[in-house]
Enzyme design. Structure first.
Site, PDB file in Angstrom:
ATOM      1  CD  GLU A  90      -3.196  -1.003   1.921  1.00 38.33           C
ATOM      2  OE1 GLU A  90      -3.447   0.092   2.436  1.00 38.33           O
ATOM      3  OE2 GLU A  90      -3.947  -1.985   2.021  1.00 38.33           O
TER       4      GLU A  90
ATOM      5  CE1 TYR B 207      -1.040  -0.560   7.905  1.00 37.46           C
ATOM      6  CE2 TYR B 207      -1.652  -0.590   5.581  1.00 37.46           C
ATOM      7  CZ  TYR B 207      -0.985  -1.151   6.661  1.00 37.46           C
ATOM      8  OH  TYR B 207      -0.255  -2.314   6.482  1.00 37.46           O
TER       9      TYR B 207
HETATM   10  P1  NAD Z   1      -2.516  -7.364  13.027  1.00 39.88           P
HETATM   11  O1  NAD Z   1      -3.263  -6.103  13.233  1.00 39.88           O
HETATM   12  O2  NAD Z   1      -3.257  -8.636  12.915  1.00 39.88           O
HETATM   13  O3  NAD Z   1      -1.448  -7.557  14.212  1.00 39.88           O
HETATM   14  C1  NAD Z   1      -0.681  -6.496  14.702  1.00 39.88           C
HETATM   15  C2  NAD Z   1      -0.013  -6.959  15.996  1.00 39.88           C
HETATM   16  O4  NAD Z   1       0.842  -5.907  16.462  1.00 39.88           O
HETATM   17  C3  NAD Z   1      -0.993  -7.251  17.131  1.00 39.88           C
HETATM   18  O5  NAD Z   1      -0.635  -8.432  17.796  1.00 39.88           O
HETATM   19  C4  NAD Z   1      -0.855  -6.054  18.052  1.00 39.88           C
HETATM   20  O6  NAD Z   1      -1.153  -6.332  19.406  1.00 39.88           O
HETATM   21  C5  NAD Z   1       0.616  -5.700  17.855  1.00 39.88           C
HETATM   22  N1  NAD Z   1       0.924  -4.300  18.163  1.00 39.88           N
HETATM   23  C6  NAD Z   1       0.247  -3.189  17.723  1.00 39.88           C
HETATM   24  N2  NAD Z   1       0.820  -2.084  18.222  1.00 39.88           N
HETATM   25  C7  NAD Z   1       1.895  -2.491  18.953  1.00 39.88           C
HETATM   26  C8  NAD Z   1       2.895  -1.813  19.696  1.00 39.88           C
HETATM   27  N3  NAD Z   1       2.895  -0.476  19.790  1.00 39.88           N
HETATM   28  N4  NAD Z   1       3.848  -2.541  20.322  1.00 39.88           N
HETATM   29  C9  NAD Z   1       3.847  -3.894  20.247  1.00 39.88           C
HETATM   30  N5  NAD Z   1       2.909  -4.588  19.568  1.00 39.88           N
HETATM   31  C10 NAD Z   1       1.953  -3.895  18.927  1.00 39.88           C
HETATM   32  O7  NAD Z   1      -1.591  -7.118  11.753  1.00 39.88           O
HETATM   33  P2  NAD Z   1      -1.155  -8.134  10.598  1.00 39.88           P
HETATM   34  O8  NAD Z   1      -2.209  -8.169   9.567  1.00 39.88           O
HETATM   35  O9  NAD Z   1      -0.673  -9.376  11.226  1.00 39.88           O
HETATM   36  O10 NAD Z   1       0.074  -7.316   9.978  1.00 39.88           O
HETATM   37  C11 NAD Z   1       1.384  -7.491  10.502  1.00 39.88           C
HETATM   38  C12 NAD Z   1       2.335  -6.583   9.744  1.00 39.88           C
HETATM   39  O11 NAD Z   1       2.327  -6.920   8.359  1.00 39.88           O
HETATM   40  C13 NAD Z   1       1.963  -5.100   9.804  1.00 39.88           C
HETATM   41  O12 NAD Z   1       3.150  -4.354   9.897  1.00 39.88           O
HETATM   42  C14 NAD Z   1       1.269  -4.824   8.477  1.00 39.88           C
HETATM   43  O13 NAD Z   1       1.454  -3.487   8.090  1.00 39.88           O
HETATM   44  C15 NAD Z   1       2.023  -5.777   7.566  1.00 39.88           C
HETATM   45  N6  NAD Z   1       1.284  -6.272   6.391  1.00 39.88           N
HETATM   46  C16 NAD Z   1       0.045  -6.822   6.530  1.00 39.88           C
HETATM   47  C17 NAD Z   1      -0.600  -7.354   5.422  1.00 39.88           C
HETATM   48  C18 NAD Z   1      -1.976  -7.995   5.534  1.00 39.88           C
HETATM   49  O14 NAD Z   1      -2.571  -8.301   4.505  1.00 39.88           O
HETATM   50  N7  NAD Z   1      -2.498  -8.224   6.727  1.00 39.88           N
HETATM   51  C19 NAD Z   1       0.008  -7.286   4.164  1.00 39.88           C
HETATM   52  C20 NAD Z   1       1.263  -6.688   4.050  1.00 39.88           C
HETATM   53  C21 NAD Z   1       1.900  -6.205   5.185  1.00 39.88           C
HETATM   54  O1  DAU Z   2      -2.343  -4.769   0.699  1.00 39.06           O
HETATM   55  C1  DAU Z   2      -1.821  -5.062   1.950  1.00 39.06           C
HETATM   56  C2  DAU Z   2      -2.747  -4.534   3.014  1.00 39.06           C
HETATM   57  O2  DAU Z   2      -3.901  -5.371   2.992  1.00 39.06           O
HETATM   58  C3  DAU Z   2      -2.140  -4.506   4.407  1.00 39.06           C
HETATM   59  O3  DAU Z   2      -1.050  -3.616   4.415  1.00 39.06           O
HETATM   60  C4  DAU Z   2      -3.167  -4.092   5.448  1.00 39.06           C
HETATM   61  O4  DAU Z   2      -2.628  -4.180   6.747  1.00 39.06           O
HETATM   62  C5  DAU Z   2      -4.364  -5.014   5.340  1.00 39.06           C
HETATM   63  O5  DAU Z   2      -5.374  -4.598   6.231  1.00 39.06           O
HETATM   64  C6  DAU Z   2      -4.902  -5.049   3.917  1.00 39.06           C
HETATM   65  O6  DAU Z   2      -5.483  -3.766   3.571  1.00 39.06           O
HETATM   66  P1  DAU Z   2      -6.848  -3.656   2.717  1.00 39.06           P
HETATM   67  O7  DAU Z   2      -7.466  -2.346   2.997  1.00 39.06           O
HETATM   68  O8  DAU Z   2      -6.605  -4.020   1.301  1.00 39.06           O
HETATM   69  O9  DAU Z   2      -7.664  -4.874   3.397  1.00 39.06           O
HETATM   70  P2  DAU Z   2      -9.207  -4.995   3.857  1.00 39.06           P
HETATM   71  O10 DAU Z   2      -9.419  -6.412   4.221  1.00 39.06           O
HETATM   72  O11 DAU Z   2      -9.581  -3.945   4.839  1.00 39.06           O
HETATM   73  O12 DAU Z   2      -9.984  -4.692   2.503  1.00 39.06           O
HETATM   74  C7  DAU Z   2      -9.758  -5.455   1.331  1.00 39.06           C
HETATM   75  C8  DAU Z   2     -10.615  -4.867   0.228  1.00 39.06           C
HETATM   76  O13 DAU Z   2     -11.994  -5.126   0.533  1.00 39.06           O
HETATM   77  C9  DAU Z   2     -10.494  -3.357   0.095  1.00 39.06           C
HETATM   78  O14 DAU Z   2     -10.578  -3.004  -1.281  1.00 39.06           O
HETATM   79  C10 DAU Z   2     -11.706  -2.810   0.844  1.00 39.06           C
HETATM   80  C11 DAU Z   2     -12.746  -3.910   0.654  1.00 39.06           C
HETATM   81  N1  DAU Z   2     -13.695  -4.085   1.764  1.00 39.06           N
HETATM   82  C12 DAU Z   2     -13.196  -4.266   3.013  1.00 39.06           C
HETATM   83  C13 DAU Z   2     -14.036  -4.446   4.100  1.00 39.06           C
HETATM   84  C14 DAU Z   2     -13.485  -4.625   5.488  1.00 39.06           C
HETATM   85  C15 DAU Z   2     -15.066  -4.112   1.529  1.00 39.06           C
HETATM   86  O15 DAU Z   2     -15.509  -3.977   0.379  1.00 39.06           O
HETATM   87  N2  DAU Z   2     -15.911  -4.307   2.597  1.00 39.06           N
HETATM   88  C16 DAU Z   2     -15.442  -4.453   3.869  1.00 39.06           C
HETATM   89  O16 DAU Z   2     -16.277  -4.599   4.808  1.00 39.06           O
END
Ligand code: NAD
Ligand code: DAU
Length: 340
Positions: free
Chosen positions: A130, A153
């Site tokens: 992102e 974010y």
């Molecule tokens: P998540 O929200 O599920 O988990 C985040 C974790 O970080 C939680 O356990 C929370 O308690 C902990 N945390 C938050 N603030 C903190 C702080 N100040 N100190 C210590 N711990 C803290 O997130 P996720 O989806 O597992 O994402 C993990 C990482 O990967 C993030 O950096 C996110 O930006 C990145 N990322 C996520 C995705 C995705 O699709 N979920 C994709 C690409 C990158």
């Molecule tokens: O691309 C990586 C990112 O993917 C990570 O860095 C973020 O931490 C992670 O949250 C995720 O971000 P998105 O915004 O892409 O994920 P989310 O699941 O919130 O939404 C996925 C897509 O679905 C987005 O285009 C918004 C849409 N959406 C999401 C929700 C929660 C809906 O249409 N309805 C919904 O209720």
């Protein structure tokens, strides 16, 4: 290796810790987590109480806490850090950007500084696709694509990426940045698209699709992302960013319909709601650098990945209930009120 993982009680961190303990019997893992609404210590209770309990240690704390982080790095003789800790949900960042700046920018900088002061040998900073902003119908993000974040974010994640770069250029911090596309799989908090849609469909509640449902995400099964992070940790070039993706671009509406079909639920549950402000249209990752330098490629296709994921949520409905605290419910109620 003695590894500090931050945010290991969240979605990706939990999956990463399980995989690394299984793949590296000689590693000890320290998991520093603040336990925000998104962190659940119970995810890793089987490890805390199982045969690996001597090489897994939970540490409750904040990545912004300079004294505590330095103490951990010194007292446990940490060799390497993987930073997953973050505020991760785009919609929450739209409601209130400030915790995103605190944890994602200041917290990351604090970790870089503590790693510099203690002479840590390796640091993987986990970032996201992102940070590149949005794509039109053609092309993919490359590591050379300029950062152009559109949500609070992604701006906070881009801020940390730039700080990581500065720590490498200025102080020689041995940091590698990873940028991955949308993950899915077990333990994802049900505010994110796939577990939210699963949960609502199971309860015959409406499935809120933002805008026209045609925004595209590149889906990757969480274990493949974890493998990418592992490869970056073991083989990544210092100062380099690596893209990871799933080669699985899908419009949101297709993902939602796939979930409904798998659960044998009607498409009439879909409700189109007001679009997310600043909603990025399309993400797609060119991960040829990670392929050539780290031998990374995603192993699971979307059909198989979504089958495994839905099977896990079916078998763990009590986990979904467990992680939804009062604070989470309040947030969602407010959010839906604004959307209608
Ligand atoms: P998540 O929200 O599920 O988990 C985040 C974790 O970080 C939680 O356990 C929370 O308690 C902990 N945390 C938050 N603030 C903190 C702080 N100040 N100190 C210590 N711990 C803290 O997130 P996720 O989806 O597992 O994402 C993990 C990482 O990967 C993030 O950096 C996110 O930006 C990145 N990322 C996520 C995705 C995705 O699709 N979920 C994709 C690409 C990158
Ligand atoms: O691309 C990586 C990112 O993917 C990570 O860095 C973020 O931490 C992670 O949250 C995720 O971000 P998105 O915004 O892409 O994920 P989310 O699941 O919130 O939404 C996925 C897509 O679905 C987005 O285009 C918004 C849409 N959406 C999401 C929700 C929660 C809906 O249409 N309805 C919904 O209720």
């Amino acid at each position: 290796m003695r590894l500090l993982v931050t945010g290991g009680c969240g979605f990706i961190g939990t999956n990463f810790i399980y995989l690394m303990l299984e793949r590296h019997p000689d590693w000890a893992i320290y998991n520093l987590d603040k336990l925000t609404y998104a962190g659940n210590r119970k995810n890793l209770l089987p490890v805390e109480q199982g045969p690996d309990k001597d090489r897994y240690h939970f540490l409750h704390g904040d990545i912004c806490d300079r004294d505590y982080v330095e103490q951990i790095l010194r007292d446990h003789h940490i060799d390497a850090v993987v930073n997953f800790a973050a505020e991760s949900h785009v919609d929450r960042s739209i409601n209130d950007p400030s915790p995103f700046v605190t944890t994602n920018v200041q917290g990351a900088q604090n970790l870089f500084e503590c790693a510099r002061q203690t002479g840590i040998g390796r640091f993987v900073h986990v970032s996201t696709d992102e940070v590149y902003g949005t794509l039109g119908p053609e092309g993919k993000f490359m590591e050379s694509t300029p950062l152009a974040p559109n949500s609070p974010y992604s701006a906070s994640k881009a801020g940390a990426d730039l700080m990581a770069r500065a720590y490498f250029e200025t102080y020689g911090l041995p940091v590698v940045i990873t940028r991955c596309s949308n993950n899915y799989g077990p333990y994802q908090f049900p505010e994110k698209l796939i577990p939210l849609m699963f949960q609502n469909a199971k309860a015959n509640k409406s499935l809120p699709v933002y805008g026209d449902g045609m925004n595209i995400r590149d889906w990757i099964y969480v274990d493949d992302h974890c493998t990418g992070v592992e490869l970056a940790l073991l083989k990544g070039r210092e100062g380099q960013a690596y893209n990871f993706g799933g080669n699985a671009e899908k419009p949101n509406i297709e993902v939602v319909k796939t979930i409904l079909a798998a659960l044998d639920k009607p498409e009439s549950l879909i409700t189109y709601v007001k679009d997310r402000p600043g909603h990025d249209k399309r993400y797609a990752m060119d991960f040829s650098l990670a392929h050539s330098e780290l031998s990374f490629s995603p192993s699971l296709d979307f059909t198989e990945g979504i089958r495994k994921t839905l099977e896990w949520y079916e078998a763990n409905t009590e986990w979904l209930e467990d992680v939804q605290s009062g604070a989470y419910r309040e947030f969602m109620q407010e959010w839906y009120k604004e959307r209608k």
